[in-house]
Scaffold this motif. Sequence first.
Motif, PDB file in Angstrom:
ATOM      1  N   UNK A  27       0.771  -1.219   0.191  1.00  0.00           N
ATOM      2  CA  UNK A  27      -0.129   0.050   0.141  1.00  0.00           C
ATOM      3  C   UNK A  27       0.867   1.196   0.059  1.00  0.00           C
ATOM      4  N   UNK A  28       0.252   2.223  -0.422  1.00  0.00           N
ATOM      5  CA  UNK A  28       1.062   3.651  -0.367  1.00  0.00           C
ATOM      6  C   UNK A  28       0.390   4.607   0.676  1.00  0.00           C
ATOM      7  N   UNK A  29       0.864   5.093   1.336  1.00  0.00           N
ATOM      8  CA  UNK A  29       0.386   6.156   2.559  1.00  0.00           C
ATOM      9  C   UNK A  29       1.211   7.425   2.499  1.00  0.00           C
ATOM     10  N   UNK A  30       0.224   8.564   2.348  1.00  0.00           N
ATOM     11  CA  UNK A  30       0.929   9.925   2.475  1.00  0.00           C
ATOM     12  C   UNK A  30       2.031   9.946   3.475  1.00  0.00           C
ATOM     13  N   UNK A  31       2.998  10.621   3.174  1.00  0.00           N
ATOM     14  CA  UNK A  31       3.960  10.866   4.365  1.00  0.00           C
ATOM     15  C   UNK A  31       3.371  11.509   5.681  1.00  0.00           C
ATOM     16  N   UNK A  32       3.636  10.828   6.727  1.00  0.00           N
ATOM     17  CA  UNK A  32       2.971  11.255   8.218  1.00  0.00           C
ATOM     18  C   UNK A  32       1.540  11.067   8.049  1.00  0.00           C
ATOM     19  N   UNK A  33       1.154   9.857   7.648  1.00  0.00           N
ATOM     20  CA  UNK A  33      -0.236   9.531   7.766  1.00  0.00           C
ATOM     21  C   UNK A  33      -0.329   7.963   7.824  1.00  0.00           C
ATOM     22  N   UNK A  34      -1.271   7.354   8.587  1.00  0.00           N
ATOM     23  CA  UNK A  34      -1.581   6.055   8.597  1.00  0.00           C
ATOM     24  C   UNK A  34      -2.750   5.687   8.376  1.00  0.00           C
ATOM     25  N   UNK A  35      -3.699   6.455   8.057  1.00  0.00           N
ATOM     26  CA  UNK A  35      -5.316   6.096   7.590  1.00  0.00           C
ATOM     27  C   UNK A  35      -5.090   4.853   6.663  1.00  0.00           C
ATOM     28  N   UNK A  36      -4.363   4.739   5.614  1.00  0.00           N
ATOM     29  CA  UNK A  36      -4.365   3.713   4.737  1.00  0.00           C
ATOM     30  C   UNK A  36      -4.154   2.398   5.403  1.00  0.00           C
ATOM     31  N   UNK A  37      -2.939   2.217   6.071  1.00  0.00           N
ATOM     32  CA  UNK A  37      -2.679   0.867   6.739  1.00  0.00           C
ATOM     33  C   UNK A  37      -3.802   0.572   7.638  1.00  0.00           C
ATOM     34  N   UNK A  38      -4.406   1.449   8.453  1.00  0.00           N
ATOM     35  CA  UNK A  38      -5.589   1.103   9.251  1.00  0.00           C
ATOM     36  C   UNK A  38      -6.606   0.380   8.469  1.00  0.00           C
ATOM     37  N   UNK A  39      -7.115   1.203   7.288  1.00  0.00           N
ATOM     38  CA  UNK A  39      -8.215   0.582   6.416  1.00  0.00           C
ATOM     39  C   UNK A  39      -7.715  -0.682   5.875  1.00  0.00           C
TER      40      UNK A  39
ATOM     41  N   UNK B 292       4.410   1.849   1.659  1.00  0.00           N
ATOM     42  CA  UNK B 292       5.443   2.796   1.156  1.00  0.00           C
ATOM     43  C   UNK B 292       4.937   4.221   1.532  1.00  0.00           C
ATOM     44  N   UNK B 293       5.776   4.939   2.329  1.00  0.00           N
ATOM     45  CA  UNK B 293       5.642   6.145   2.922  1.00  0.00           C
ATOM     46  C   UNK B 293       6.478   7.079   2.418  1.00  0.00           C
TER      47      UNK B 293
ATOM     48  N   UNK C 170      10.162  12.215   9.502  1.00  0.00           N
ATOM     49  CA  UNK C 170       9.779  13.245  10.530  1.00  0.00           C
ATOM     50  C   UNK C 170       8.504  12.744  11.455  1.00  0.00           C
ATOM     51  N   UNK C 171       7.966  11.751  11.322  1.00  0.00           N
ATOM     52  CA  UNK C 171       6.901  11.040  11.848  1.00  0.00           C
ATOM     53  C   UNK C 171       6.740   9.712  11.592  1.00  0.00           C
ATOM     54  N   UNK C 172       6.318   8.850  12.364  1.00  0.00           N
ATOM     55  CA  UNK C 172       5.976   7.381  12.225  1.00  0.00           C
ATOM     56  C   UNK C 172       4.897   7.002  11.450  1.00  0.00           C
TER      57      UNK C 172
ATOM     58  N   UNK D 159       1.515  10.112  13.523  1.00  0.00           N
ATOM     59  CA  UNK D 159       0.960  10.554  12.275  1.00  0.00           C
ATOM     60  C   UNK D 159      -0.321  11.095  12.414  1.00  0.00           C
ATOM     61  N   UNK D 160      -0.672  11.548  11.250  1.00  0.00           N
ATOM     62  CA  UNK D 160      -2.087  11.804  11.156  1.00  0.00           C
ATOM     63  C   UNK D 160      -3.040  10.756  10.687  1.00  0.00           C
ATOM     64  N   UNK D 161      -4.471  10.761  10.457  1.00  0.00           N
ATOM     65  CA  UNK D 161      -5.055   9.838   9.809  1.00  0.00           C
ATOM     66  C   UNK D 161      -6.267  10.424   9.049  1.00  0.00           C
ATOM     67  N   UNK D 162      -5.561  11.002   7.796  1.00  0.00           N
ATOM     68  CA  UNK D 162      -6.616  11.622   6.992  1.00  0.00           C
ATOM     69  C   UNK D 162      -6.264  11.523   5.496  1.00  0.00           C
ATOM     70  N   UNK D 163      -5.412  10.407   5.382  1.00  0.00           N
ATOM     71  CA  UNK D 163      -5.256   9.944   3.925  1.00  0.00           C
ATOM     72  C   UNK D 163      -4.673  11.038   2.883  1.00  0.00           C
ATOM     73  N   UNK D 164      -4.300  10.967   1.581  1.00  0.00           N
ATOM     74  CA  UNK D 164      -4.999   9.715   0.923  1.00  0.00           C
ATOM     75  C   UNK D 164      -3.942   8.728   0.850  1.00  0.00           C
TER      76      UNK D 164
END
Length: 136
Positions: free
Chosen positions: A1-13, A27-28, A33-35, A82-87
Amino acid sequence: MWSRARDNLTPYAAIQFARPGDVMVIAADAYEEASVVGDVLVGMAKNQGVAAFVTDGMVRDIEGLNAVGIPVFARGLSPNSPYKDGPGTIGLPISLGGVALDAGDVIVGDQDGVVVVALAPGLAEIIAQKGVKYLD
């Protein structure tokens, strides 16, 4: 999967699509700068049957990750959340460290790192004949 840098909404989904034995590869964009992975995410994925995590991003909660008990391969450690707002994307080809990956590729890792073997016709049967456990 690909997740926007500093975001992990996609891995949760993506957890809802995981099958027992899957390796979650995230892939981040090698963001440092953030997990992108922490113990809560890994614990939820383990409960779904995920066998391991691989990311070019950072992780956090090392003590918790160790307690979950599945392998996690990452670029490094960051205490920043991280944030949780995608994409993000799930199931599409990605690249980590210049290596192309696709859903179904075989991921092999140990204390020295991770390699990717592109899934070719008949590979699963060859692996089974050699007595290696194939995690589909």
